[in-house]
Design an enzyme around this catalytic site. Sequence first.
Site, PDB file in Angstrom:
ATOM      1  N   TRP A 114       0.895  -1.337  -0.035  1.00 33.14           N
ATOM      2  CA  TRP A 114      -0.030   0.063  -0.050  1.00 33.14           C
ATOM      3  C   TRP A 114       1.088   1.240  -0.002  1.00 33.14           C
ATOM      4  CZ3 TRP A 114      -4.832  -0.398  -1.232  1.00 33.14           C
ATOM      5  CH2 TRP A 114      -5.963   0.726  -0.918  1.00 33.14           C
ATOM      6  N   ASP A 152      -0.096  11.899   0.020  1.00 32.79           N
ATOM      7  CA  ASP A 152      -1.084  12.881   0.455  1.00 32.79           C
ATOM      8  C   ASP A 152      -2.490  12.091   0.895  1.00 32.79           C
ATOM      9  OD1 ASP A 152      -2.364  11.957  -1.919  1.00 32.79           O
ATOM     10  OD2 ASP A 152      -2.162  14.083  -2.949  1.00 32.79           O
ATOM     11  N   GLU A 168      -3.292   9.442  -1.153  1.00 30.42           N
ATOM     12  CA  GLU A 168      -2.082   8.352  -1.371  1.00 30.42           C
ATOM     13  C   GLU A 168      -1.536   8.471  -2.916  1.00 30.42           C
ATOM     14  OE1 GLU A 168      -4.892   5.010  -0.169  1.00 30.42           O
ATOM     15  OE2 GLU A 168      -4.137   5.511   1.869  1.00 30.42           O
ATOM     16  N   GLU A 189     -18.438   6.477  -1.784  1.00 26.04           N
ATOM     17  CA  GLU A 189     -17.138   7.445  -1.660  1.00 26.04           C
ATOM     18  C   GLU A 189     -17.416   8.573  -2.634  1.00 26.04           C
ATOM     19  OE1 GLU A 189     -12.652   6.205  -1.115  1.00 26.04           O
ATOM     20  OE2 GLU A 189     -13.395   5.642  -3.280  1.00 26.04           O
TER      21      GLU A 189
END
Length: 389
Positions: free
Chosen positions: A123, A173, A176, A340
């Site tokens: 990740w 950030d 990502e 989202e």
Amino acid sequence: MTHPFPETSTPDRERLVALARRSHAVIAGHQDPAGAYPASPTFSAYRGYAWLRDGSFTAEGMSRYGDVGSVDRFHDWVTRVLAARTGQVAGLVAAAEAGEDLPLDLMLPTRFTFDGSDGSDPWWDFQTDGYGMWLWAVVTHAQRHGLALDRWLSGIEVAVDYLAAFWDRPCYDWWEEHVEQRHVSTLGAIHGGLQAIAQAGVLDATRARRALDVAEQARQLVLAEGTTTGRAGDPAAPHLAKWLGSSAVDASLAACVVPFGLVDPASPIAAATLDAVARDLDVDGGVHRFRADVFYGGGQWLLLASLLGWNRAAAGDRPAALRHLVWAADHAVDDGEMPEQVPDHLLAPEHRDEWLDRWGTVATPLLWSHGMYLILADELGLLPEDDAR
């Protein structure tokens, strides 16, 4: 709960209040027994993980709603996660002070499994904003409900030490991306968290002074290198930029005004920043992340609509704030769950299918969306009355 504005029409009010009640139920229903707030319980890339960033804003919404027990359990969980890494952070700080080069994979992650472990799959992990956000959230919750911060002190001290050592290091950030940059929204979250905890009276004198010093350094760095006069030929007042040296606008910059106070909400630079976000990224009440966004085609995010609305409400502009809340409510799915993002006014529609193929449908529910809705509903006096919770 605050009631700073007159009533909305009865039908709209009932619908918006009902969705606040549903948002609380969604968050409470998916909270892990150990205390973590999952980012999204069903989305392929988020399932099984909790982020400090998402969780901190979700906790703020639940705290405003009055579910003190749920929020306490979340902060208990974060404290256990961070306290377990006390030695790791001490080692990182010592290595940095000795001038050692620290690779990203040695830094604390941005997300954790529900049992507090690091994730096992790759990740974009080195992100410091969530640690500042959590400090802000735990202080705000404790002050709202008259709680002692000592309960969470072991985690607080780890977060403060970590941020004090690595606050100015480039990292990913909010979205990502761009690990090579120093992001203004990240610096804003660090400023807000360190300032809040330094003034809360729980830290020892040395940590409190260090936290205040770093918070001010972050603010001064942004004012020196993280502002722009706007687009070429634009005579508008300078506003905050996406990262140091950039001229781009990012919707997350609104958080540097409210709640993190990196710039004074009454200042010209705050007004210019919010106006730039609205001008570049707000379409019909929904808000894009940034103009170059290609994630799921670059749709509009519910949580960002609520964030911009929160800022408008804090500035006393009820119509603008209500416009964003209604937009978010209009884009909840039939059972009241909030995604989202939605594919309205896509910035890069040619990229949508590649993300659908990679990760499946958009994360629904996203608990962060519900948490931000609760925050804005509270700002507008649209949470259920106490006897209905």
